[in-house]
Design a protein around this motif. Sequence first.
Motif, PDB file in Angstrom:
ATOM      1  N   LEU A 160      38.325  32.014  31.950  1.00 21.12           N
ATOM      2  CA  LEU A 160      37.182  31.983  31.030  1.00 21.12           C
ATOM      3  C   LEU A 160      37.703  32.158  29.603  1.00 21.12           C
ATOM      4  CD1 LEU A 160      34.804  34.397  33.001  1.00 21.12           C
ATOM      5  CD2 LEU A 160      34.652  31.888  32.885  1.00 21.12           C
ATOM      6  N   GLN A 197      36.573  34.176  27.561  1.00 19.91           N
ATOM      7  CA  GLN A 197      36.358  35.595  27.234  1.00 19.91           C
ATOM      8  C   GLN A 197      37.656  36.273  26.750  1.00 19.91           C
ATOM      9  OE1 GLN A 197      34.641  37.457  30.672  1.00 19.91           O
ATOM     10  NE2 GLN A 197      35.016  39.527  29.934  1.00 19.91           N
ATOM     11  N   TYR A 224      40.486  36.411  32.071  1.00 17.91           N
ATOM     12  CA  TYR A 224      39.473  36.650  33.108  1.00 17.91           C
ATOM     13  C   TYR A 224      39.282  35.363  33.903  1.00 17.91           C
ATOM     14  CZ  TYR A 224      38.628  41.119  30.970  1.00 17.91           C
ATOM     15  OH  TYR A 224      38.804  42.398  30.500  1.00 17.91           O
TER      16      TYR A 224
END
Length: 216
Positions: free
Chosen positions: A18, A20, A190
């Motif tokens: 991700l 993130q 992640y």
Amino acid sequence: MLDLDQAIRERHSTRLFLPQPVPRELVNEALALAQYAPSNSNIQPWHMVFASGASRDRLVAALIDEAQRRPPNIPPLPASFQHFRSELGAQVYGAMGISREDTARHAAAVLRNWEFFRAPVAGIVCMHRDLGPADALSVGMFLQTLLLALTERGLGSCVEVSISGYPEIVRAQLAIPTELSILCGLAIGYPDPEFPANKLHIAREPIGENVVFLDN
Ligand SMILES: Cc1cc2nc3c(=O)[nH]c(=O)nc-3n(C[C@H](O)[C@H](O)[C@H](O)COP(=O)(O)O)c2cc1C
């Protein structure tokens, strides 16, 4: 927090991350634990360079550009080991719904190696060029400890020999001195929970294939 057995079983390679961001303190904590790894004469031969943000993006752009021009310079596996790679490839690309014959989608998926599978943190694992196999073992011990500590903190990872296939690009982009050999890459971030290949837990041979006890 996971216990050690759980972290060992839970760790597996992530091949899509991700966007993130990764808290730096989590990586620092994992690195501090990895620093306890044993090494030949305690020389602690591991050397890591991490790129995130713009430096990571520049590295990825340069690697992708090169990977589209020429194949990576990675020593081939000896013939007797090649079946492992084919079996792994069938599982990983199979989970992505890509058959070997689907050459365009297969090539696009392989190319994600040099994108660090979109991980926001791109690590490069190095060792002094004058060191040898015993010291590479020590780097491996550091790396596995790091992976377990990252797993324990909810972070995914993928060790990548593919990154070492273009050492001159990595060296130039990250100003890695010539006395350091580039052993592999390490993607950290992640995991994308929707990506089917991230759910794979690749099987292992029974331990008896790898270990012999001689008692008499
Ligand atoms: C030294 C090393 C190099 C690797 N290189 C790559 C790589 O270039 N690309 C990749 O997708 N996975 C790479 N892997 C991940 C392995 O394929 C993976 O560890 C193995 O198949 C077992 O699966 P698991 O990590 O999910 O347990 C590498 C792993 C190691 C230890």
